[in-house]
Motif scaffolding. Structure first.
Motif, PDB file in Angstrom:
ATOM      1  N   GLU A   1       0.871   4.052  -2.964  1.00 17.69           N
ATOM      2  CA  GLU A   1       0.614   5.472  -2.706  1.00 17.69           C
ATOM      3  C   GLU A   1       1.728   6.356  -3.262  1.00 17.69           C
ATOM      4  N   LYS A   2       2.944   5.791  -3.348  1.00 17.26           N
ATOM      5  CA  LYS A   2       4.077   6.534  -3.915  1.00 17.26           C
ATOM      6  C   LYS A   2       4.202   6.310  -5.423  1.00 17.26           C
TER       7      LYS A   2
ATOM      8  N   GLU B   1       0.835  -1.207   0.000  1.00 13.17           N
ATOM      9  CA  GLU B   1       0.000   0.000   0.000  1.00 13.17           C
ATOM     10  C   GLU B   1       0.867   1.253   0.000  1.00 13.17           C
ATOM     11  N   GLU B   2       1.951   1.224   0.783  1.00 10.67           N
ATOM     12  CA  GLU B   2       2.872   2.363   0.809  1.00 10.67           C
ATOM     13  C   GLU B   2       3.479   2.593  -0.575  1.00 10.67           C
TER      14      GLU B   2
END
Length: 306
Positions: free
Chosen positions: A19-20, A15-16
């Motif tokens: 998001e990036k 998820e991180e």
């Protein structure tokens, strides 16, 4: 238990990365979670589908969404995700069915209502589009795009009072949006409130100098009342916009009105160079009667025909 913790760790890291906008890294991490769960983790499957869709691999994305549904037939995200792909493919009937399934499972699914309404709109099911947008607005009255899009449908149907209310609401939500300002100009022009229409078109141009229709609509107001002012507006649009073929066409008509036939001819030739399909309209356009008789125009059309 250990596997569950590891799966959650992969999901968090994926998820991180997502998001990036590190899609490949996210894809690899979701795949690890998927493999570790033996293909049973719904979140991993849904996100794999989402990333494959982002990457333009829609068939792969469909497979994962369908896999999620084979595990949980009430997975609203999978119905919605599939619907968006069919929507993009212009398979509107299938998209409608799937958006409605998502809404049946989750009656508060705002995004599903929004895109369902849009599909009804583009597939000319205007009454259903209105009904769906109104339902969405009953759930979320502050949805800017729902207010704006619904106002546009009302305006198309010449229900101008209803359109005015929706555009007004959109402007209360976002007073600086150029499309909302533009559409309010459309409505005030229909109401024959010309000064207000001019004001809103000018404000729309101020907020977005590259939106060609603001220049066109503003120029049309001046066409007979102040033709030279209209030419100035169209010239400004030609200088600021990328899609200019119809601005050249209209400026040609304006020049023809004031007898500047050489400039009118130059503009209509430029319009044809940019958009050859204009020829059939030009040949029927009474405003350009003298221009069509000019040698320059005849020579250009002769070459174009060859």
């Amino acid at each position: 238990m250990k596997d569950d913790m590891q799966i959650n760790k992969y999901l968090e890291k994926a998820e991180e990365a997502f998001e990036k906008n590190k899609l490949i890294k996210a894809l690899n991490l979701y795949n690890r979670a998927y493999e570790l769960s033996n293909g049973e983790d719904i979140d991993a499957i849904i996100n794999l589908a989402l990333i494959y869709d982002f990457l333009g691999k829609s068939e792969k994305a469909k497979d994962y969404y369908k896999e999620a549904l084979s595990i949980d037939n009430y997975e609203e995200r999978a119905y919605y995700g599939l619907a968006t792909i069919y929507d993009e493919e212009e398979n509107y009937e299938e998209a409608i069915k799937l958006y409605n399934k998502a809404i049946y499972i989750n009656p508060n699914y705002h995004k599903a209502y929004f895109f369902l309404a849009n599909v009804y709109d583009v597939s000319e099911k205007k009454a259903l589009a209105i009904e769906t947008y109104e339902k969405l607005l009953s759930l979320n009255p502050m949805d800017f795009w729902a207010n704006l899009n619904l106002g546009c449908i009302y305006e198309e149907r010449n229900e101008n009072g209803a359109a005015y209310k929706k555009f007004s609401k959109a402007l209360r939500i976002d007073p600086n949006n150029y499309l909302a300002l533009f559409n309010m100009g459309v409505i005030y022009y229909k109401f024959n409130m010309i000064e207000k229409a001019i004001n809103f078109y000018e404000r729309a141009i101020e907020k977005n100098k590259s939106y060609e229709y603001s220049y066109l609509n503003l120029a049309v107001i001046y066409k007979y009342a102040d033709t030279k002012k209209g030419i100035e507006v169209l010239s400004s649009g030609i200088n600021n916009c990328s899609e200019t073929h119809f601005l050249y066409y209209n400026r040609s008509c304006f020049y023809a009105l004031i007898g500047e036939e050489n400039r009118a001819c130059e503009d209509i030739i430029m319009a044809l160079k940019l958009y050859p399909e204009f020829l059939k309209y030009i040949l029927e356009d009474e405003e350009l009667e003298n221009i069509k008789k000019s040698n320059s125009f005849k020579e250009f059309v002769a070459k174009y025909s060859l």
